[in-house]
Write a protein that holds these residues in place. Structure first.
Motif, PDB file in Angstrom:
ATOM      1  N   GLU A 162       0.805  -1.215   0.000  1.00  0.00           N
ATOM      2  CA  GLU A 162       0.000   0.000   0.000  1.00  0.00           C
ATOM      3  C   GLU A 162       0.842   1.269   0.000  1.00  0.00           C
ATOM      4  N   HIS A 163       2.125   1.142  -0.277  1.00  0.00           N
ATOM      5  CA  HIS A 163       2.966   2.323  -0.450  1.00  0.00           C
ATOM      6  C   HIS A 163       2.454   3.110  -1.656  1.00  0.00           C
ATOM      7  N   PRO A 164       2.505   4.452  -1.619  1.00  0.00           N
ATOM      8  CA  PRO A 164       1.996   5.241  -2.752  1.00  0.00           C
ATOM      9  C   PRO A 164       2.574   4.815  -4.103  1.00  0.00           C
ATOM     10  N   LEU A 165       3.849   4.439  -4.138  1.00  0.00           N
ATOM     11  CA  LEU A 165       4.439   4.008  -5.402  1.00  0.00           C
ATOM     12  C   LEU A 165       3.783   2.727  -5.892  1.00  0.00           C
ATOM     13  N   GLN A 166       3.606   1.759  -4.999  1.00  0.00           N
ATOM     14  CA  GLN A 166       3.025   0.477  -5.410  1.00  0.00           C
ATOM     15  C   GLN A 166       1.551   0.625  -5.779  1.00  0.00           C
ATOM     16  N   VAL A 167       0.860   1.533  -5.130  1.00  0.00           N
ATOM     17  CA  VAL A 167      -0.527   1.821  -5.521  1.00  0.00           C
ATOM     18  C   VAL A 167      -0.546   2.400  -6.934  1.00  0.00           C
ATOM     19  N   HIS A 168       0.389   3.301  -7.220  1.00  0.00           N
ATOM     20  CA  HIS A 168       0.475   3.896  -8.559  1.00  0.00           C
ATOM     21  C   HIS A 168       0.814   2.831  -9.611  1.00  0.00           C
ATOM     22  N   ILE A 169       1.764   1.957  -9.292  1.00  0.00           N
ATOM     23  CA  ILE A 169       2.127   0.884 -10.229  1.00  0.00           C
ATOM     24  C   ILE A 169       0.929  -0.002 -10.508  1.00  0.00           C
ATOM     25  N   ARG A 170       0.174  -0.320  -9.463  1.00  0.00           N
ATOM     26  CA  ARG A 170      -1.023  -1.168  -9.655  1.00  0.00           C
ATOM     27  C   ARG A 170      -2.042  -0.467 -10.550  1.00  0.00           C
ATOM     28  N   GLU A 171      -2.240   0.819 -10.343  1.00  0.00           N
ATOM     29  CA  GLU A 171      -3.213   1.557 -11.164  1.00  0.00           C
ATOM     30  C   GLU A 171      -2.778   1.617 -12.629  1.00  0.00           C
ATOM     31  N   VAL A 172      -1.499   1.887 -12.882  1.00  0.00           N
ATOM     32  CA  VAL A 172      -0.995   1.919 -14.256  1.00  0.00           C
ATOM     33  C   VAL A 172      -1.103   0.538 -14.892  1.00  0.00           C
ATOM     34  N   THR A 173      -0.801  -0.494 -14.116  1.00  0.00           N
ATOM     35  CA  THR A 173      -0.893  -1.867 -14.626  1.00  0.00           C
ATOM     36  C   THR A 173      -2.317  -2.207 -15.021  1.00  0.00           C
ATOM     37  N   GLU A 174      -3.266  -1.852 -14.186  1.00  0.00           N
ATOM     38  CA  GLU A 174      -4.672  -2.135 -14.512  1.00  0.00           C
ATOM     39  C   GLU A 174      -5.109  -1.393 -15.765  1.00  0.00           C
ATOM     40  N   ARG A 175      -4.623  -0.194 -15.920  1.00  0.00           N
ATOM     41  CA  ARG A 175      -4.964   0.581 -17.130  1.00  0.00           C
ATOM     42  C   ARG A 175      -4.414  -0.101 -18.379  1.00  0.00           C
ATOM     43  N   ILE A 177      -3.456  -3.417 -18.765  1.00  0.00           N
ATOM     44  CA  ILE A 177      -3.952  -4.776 -19.022  1.00  0.00           C
ATOM     45  C   ILE A 177      -5.457  -4.800 -19.262  1.00  0.00           C
ATOM     46  N   GLY A 178      -6.152  -3.722 -18.881  1.00  0.00           N
ATOM     47  CA  GLY A 178      -7.597  -3.674 -19.077  1.00  0.00           C
ATOM     48  C   GLY A 178      -8.359  -4.586 -18.144  1.00  0.00           C
ATOM     49  N   GLN A 179      -7.776  -4.876 -16.984  1.00  0.00           N
ATOM     50  CA  GLN A 179      -8.397  -5.770 -16.000  1.00  0.00           C
ATOM     51  C   GLN A 179      -8.134  -5.236 -14.596  1.00  0.00           C
ATOM     52  N   LYS A 180      -8.995  -5.592 -13.671  1.00  0.00           N
ATOM     53  CA  LYS A 180      -8.753  -5.304 -12.269  1.00  0.00           C
ATOM     54  C   LYS A 180      -7.864  -6.390 -11.678  1.00  0.00           C
ATOM     55  N   ILE A 181      -6.885  -6.001 -10.903  1.00  0.00           N
ATOM     56  CA  ILE A 181      -6.007  -6.968 -10.243  1.00  0.00           C
ATOM     57  C   ILE A 181      -6.704  -7.494  -8.996  1.00  0.00           C
ATOM     58  N   THR A 182      -6.783  -8.805  -8.893  1.00  0.00           N
ATOM     59  CA  THR A 182      -7.459  -9.432  -7.748  1.00  0.00           C
ATOM     60  C   THR A 182      -6.499 -10.176  -6.832  1.00  0.00           C
ATOM     61  N   SER A 183      -5.275 -10.453  -7.301  1.00  0.00           N
ATOM     62  CA  SER A 183      -4.286 -11.161  -6.488  1.00  0.00           C
ATOM     63  C   SER A 183      -2.913 -10.524  -6.669  1.00  0.00           C
ATOM     64  N   THR A 184      -2.205 -10.363  -5.563  1.00  0.00           N
ATOM     65  CA  THR A 184      -0.844  -9.840  -5.586  1.00  0.00           C
ATOM     66  C   THR A 184       0.026 -10.719  -4.706  1.00  0.00           C
ATOM     67  N   ALA A 185       1.223 -11.038  -5.206  1.00  0.00           N
ATOM     68  CA  ALA A 185       2.163 -11.883  -4.468  1.00  0.00           C
ATOM     69  C   ALA A 185       3.478 -11.130  -4.297  1.00  0.00           C
ATOM     70  N   VAL A 186       4.422 -11.743  -3.603  1.00  0.00           N
ATOM     71  CA  VAL A 186       5.756 -11.181  -3.430  1.00  0.00           C
ATOM     72  C   VAL A 186       6.689 -11.874  -4.413  1.00  0.00           C
ATOM     73  N   ASP A 187       7.320 -11.086  -5.276  1.00  0.00           N
ATOM     74  CA  ASP A 187       8.239 -11.633  -6.270  1.00  0.00           C
ATOM     75  C   ASP A 187       9.545 -12.054  -5.597  1.00  0.00           C
ATOM     76  N   GLY A 188      10.421 -12.700  -6.364  1.00  0.00           N
ATOM     77  CA  GLY A 188      11.672 -13.190  -5.815  1.00  0.00           C
ATOM     78  C   GLY A 188      12.569 -12.089  -5.289  1.00  0.00           C
TER      79      GLY A 188
END
Length: 329
Positions: A162-175, A177-188
């Motif tokens: 929920e850091h402002p940067l990660q919220v922004h990345i999620r919003e840009v990503t949704e724009r 991909i044209g989909q709402k993100i429903t699952s988020t994991a921790v990458d390597g």
């Protein structure tokens, strides 16, 4: 529990031959979107979510750009990279950190040895230890830190969901991909990685790969700048001899592999492929991607035939080549 598609919903994408015997088969799913944005090919299940892993990096780097991070050229290539950790890569990452007024201690990715064996051996001989700046995702992390500093966001917590940067990345990503993100994991590397369908991932890379720097839309202009940075500096996104760099150098594509068998690739005319090899192996991913682009008419067969000779596709036995990894179509 959220999960990706099953083997029952996959198709054969590649086979491994040893001495004329088909020893192994890679199954998965893939989608090709043509230059006009229409679906040209669908193989297997392209609607069930996957984790794109490092194939998400172009979207994350673009989000850092839209957040105001002053990245261009080599530094922008590194923001998109799963790099080899050479001195050249590490120097560019340090340049991004310098622009942010930070040092390597600000990186929250794990310490690692370089993927480049020569560089690793040199560091070991010099008595060095694994470090975050040599980790293959350090360019992405440095770009995230720069975006935080530019916006006055806390750089110490930049990987929190929920850091402002990660919220922004999620919003840009949704724009994209044209989909709402429903699952988020921790990458390597410790950063958030968002689940999405292959369809959504392909559409995002198609939008990025086909963008124009003359577009009236800022997002598209920045996407085109990102693609140009990678195509003009193919060493940045991976490293000498590695699949992404080789395919960019030889075919002029925009390519980004992801862990667990993910690959995205966009031809110069914008035709785009996204695929997931279900067993997680990446050894056939670049081969399958370029053959799908060839089949769609986006790459010439002769050029692809020449390019794949530079990929590590030989199957060896007794110190000699006895077989090959080949696409299943």
């Amino acid at each position: 529990m959220p999960q990706t598609f099953s083997a029952a919903d996959a198709v054969e994408l590649a086979v491994i031959e040893r001495s004329g015997f088909v020893e192994s088969r890679h199954v998965g799913s893939a989608i090709v979107i043509d230059a006009d944005g229409q679906i040209a090919t669908q193989l297997g299940d392209t609607s069930t979510p996957i984790l794109p892993r490092s194939s998400l990096k172009p979207l994350q780097a673009l989000a850092c750009l839209t957040a105001g991070a002053p990245l261009e050229g080599v530094q922008l290539g590194l923001a998109t990279a799963s790099h080899s950790g050479t001195d050249r890569h590490a120097s560019a990452v340090r340049d991004i950190l310098d622009a942010a007024g930070l040092d390597e201690h600000a990186l929250a990715c794990p310490a690692a040895w370089p993927l480049d064996s020569g560089t690793r051996d040199d560091l070991i001989r010099a008595g060095e230890k694994p470090s975050p700046v040599r980790m293959n995702c350090s360019g992405k992390h440095a770009a995230m830190l720069l975006a935080c500093v530019v916006n006055g966001w806390d750089p110490a917590s930049y990987l929190e969901f929920e850091h402002p940067l990660q919220v922004h990345i999620r919003e840009v990503t949704e724009r994209l991909i044209g989909q709402k993100i429903t699952s988020t994991a921790v990458d390597g590397c410790g950063a958030p990685v968002h689940a999405m369908s292959l369809m959504g991932l392909a559409r995002a890379i198609h939008r990025i790969g086909g963008a124009s720097e003359r577009s009236p839309f800022a997002l598209h202009r920045q996407a085109a700048t990102l693609v140009r940075a990678v195509r003009e500096n193919p060493w940045t996104i991976a490293g000498p001899g590695r699949d992404d760099t080789v395919m960019i150098e030889r075919l002029g594509v925009f390519a980004k592999v992801g862990a667990e068998g993910v690959m995205v690739m966009s031809a110069p005319n914008g035709t785009t492929v996204a695929l997931k090899i279900l067993d997680g192996s990446t050894r056939a991913a670049a081969l399958v991607a370029v053959r799908l682009l060839e089949r769609a008419g986006a790459l010439a067969a002769s050029e692809v035939d020449d390019a794949v000779t530079a990929l590590p596709l030989a199957v060896t036995g007794g110190g000699r080549d006895v077989g090959v990894i080949r696409s299943a179509f």
